[in-house]
Scaffold this active site. Structure first.
Site, mmCIF file in Angstrom:
data_model
loop_
_atom_site.group_PDB
_atom_site.id
_atom_site.type_symbol
_atom_site.label_atom_id
_atom_site.label_comp_id
_atom_site.label_asym_id
_atom_site.label_seq_id
_atom_site.Cartn_x
_atom_site.Cartn_y
_atom_site.Cartn_z
ATOM 1 N N HIS A 78 0.830 -1.197 0.000
ATOM 2 C CA HIS A 78 0.000 0.000 0.000
ATOM 3 C C HIS A 78 0.873 1.260 0.000
ATOM 4 C CE1 HIS A 78 -3.921 -1.920 0.883
ATOM 5 N NE2 HIS A 78 -4.408 -0.743 0.546
ATOM 6 N N SER A 129 1.033 -3.836 4.142
ATOM 7 C CA SER A 129 1.401 -2.517 4.659
ATOM 8 C C SER A 129 2.895 -2.257 4.480
ATOM 9 C CB SER A 129 1.054 -2.431 6.148
ATOM 10 O OG SER A 129 1.623 -1.273 6.744
ATOM 11 N N GLU A 319 -8.887 -4.341 -4.549
ATOM 12 C CA GLU A 319 -7.657 -4.603 -3.803
ATOM 13 C C GLU A 319 -7.694 -6.042 -3.284
ATOM 14 O OE1 GLU A 319 -6.293 -1.277 -1.266
ATOM 15 O OE2 GLU A 319 -8.194 -0.313 -1.766
ATOM 16 N N TYR A 358 -12.261 -4.055 -1.363
ATOM 17 C CA TYR A 358 -11.320 -5.147 -1.116
ATOM 18 C C TYR A 358 -11.891 -6.502 -1.525
ATOM 19 C CZ TYR A 358 -8.371 -1.924 1.476
ATOM 20 O OH TYR A 358 -7.544 -0.882 1.815
#
Length: 367
Positions: A78, A129, A319, A358
């Site tokens: 991300h 992340s 995503e 998502y």
């Protein structure tokens, strides 16, 4: 501006060649939903070394004279090194990587100018992340609750941090590591040339009418599943460890709240079928039923495959999490093998054409 870009590209077309290569890049990403990932079947998880993908896939564009004109680099992370405390416009870590790569090949040119184009694109980054130091409670520095990504009273919010002393330094560090991997591939010029036919498939799918047979990985039973009207759950309002949400929402919530249900129903009330379809997650916003001043979320979504020789680009409008992306790649690859009896390289191009939020595995969704 878009027209000018397309016009410039069309007028500067030249004969060229495509090459594809890969590199493993470490210390760039972590899984920000580890409890959900661990709910996937153990035998499936054991097929992979990490709980996130760490491979950068690069397609480089080379003229017939051998000059490198550009490169597209896919890596799952991300662009949230700059978390939601940042109030400035930023292209974040991937944008910084693009700046560094273009500066390397466009010596003396301003940012965004020059012949070489270095692009960094999204892959299956849904649960990934860049804040690799992990989530900690804001005021105490203690670890957050793994399931809910929350902290005890008076401990503050649950934030994940990057390797730098602040979000700006973290953006530079993560962006530089991604850039270094892409630059190394361009210098080494490894991989293989992409040769063969060029083709594509594009379709619009009404997800509310889709019915499919699904093999449950845990029970091995064949189940019929169907698409739902879009909705956002309570866990959505909790945000992520890259940027917590507002109010007292927590990740992993599987029960509703009468007060928030009143607010929800005032905006748009879900049907009994909607609630059953999204079970076990409660609906906070029935976005598929909300139409003022326009539809809040799409019911009809675009799906697309682009094939160049032995490489297939999956243009996915959402995503995908790490494992859902792996399943998608495997499914497309297996279908190609059955159709052509030839192995292919599958690249997930996330957030393409439109946005549908998502995409998780059924096992992850239940957590």
């Amino acid at each position: 501006m878009s027209f000018q870009s397309i016009s410039r590209a069309h007028k500067s077309m030249t004969d060229g060649r495509l090459f594809i290569s890969e590199a493993e890049i470490l210390e760039v990403n972590i899984n920000r939903s580890p409890s959900a990932y661990l709910n996937n079947p153990e035998e499936e998880r054991n097929q992979y070394k990490y709980d996130v993908d760490k491979t950068l896939t690069q397609i480089r564009f080379v003229t017939s004279s051998g000059k490198i004109m550009g490169a597209i680099n896919w890596y799952p992370v991300h662009p949230t090194s700059m978390n939601n405390t940042n109030k400035l416009v930023s292209s974040d870590n991937m944008g910084y990587a693009a700046i560094l790569l273009e500066q390397e090949y466009n010596k003396g040119s301003l940012i965004g100018q020059g012949d070489f184009v270095g692009a960094f694109a999204a892959s299956n980054l849904g649960d990934v992340s860049p804040n690799i130091m992990g989530p900690k409670c804001q005021y105490t520095g203690d670890s957050c609750d793994v399931l809910t990504s929350s902290c005890p009273a008076n401990a503050g919010q649950c934030f994940a941090s990057g390797p730098g002393t602040n979000i700006f330094e973290s953006t530079k560090i993560i962006g530089d590591r991604i850039y270094q991997g892409a630059s190394r591939l361009l210098r080494q010029q490894t991989g293989h040339e992409i040769l063969g036919e060029v083709n594509y498939i594009h379709q619009f799918v009404n997800m509310t009418q889709v019915k499919l047979k699904y093999v449950n990985p845990k029970t091995k039973a064949v189940e019929e599943v169907r698409g739902c009207f879009p909705a956002m759950g309570y866990s959505f309002a909790a945000g992520t460890t890259d940027g917590p949400g507002a109010f007292d929402f927590h990740q992993g919530t599987t029960s509703d709240n009468p007060l928030w249900n009143v607010v929800r129903d005032f905006i748009a009330e879900p049907t009994k079928g909607d609630i059953e379809c999204h079970h076990p997650k409660p609906i906070l916003l029935a976005t598929g039923r909300a139409t003022f001043p326009y539809d809040w979320q799409p019911k009809v979504v675009a799906t697309q495959l682009l094939r160049i020789g032995d490489t297939i680009l999956v243009a996915a409008p959402g995503e995908f999490t790490t494992m859902s992306g792996r399943r998608l790649r495997n499914s497309v690859r297996n279908a190609a093998l059955q159709a052509h009896e030839k192995d292919v390289k599958v690249i997930i191009c996330g957030l393409s054409n439109m946005y549908t939020s998502y995409v998780a595995t059924p096992e992850e969704y239940t957590v």
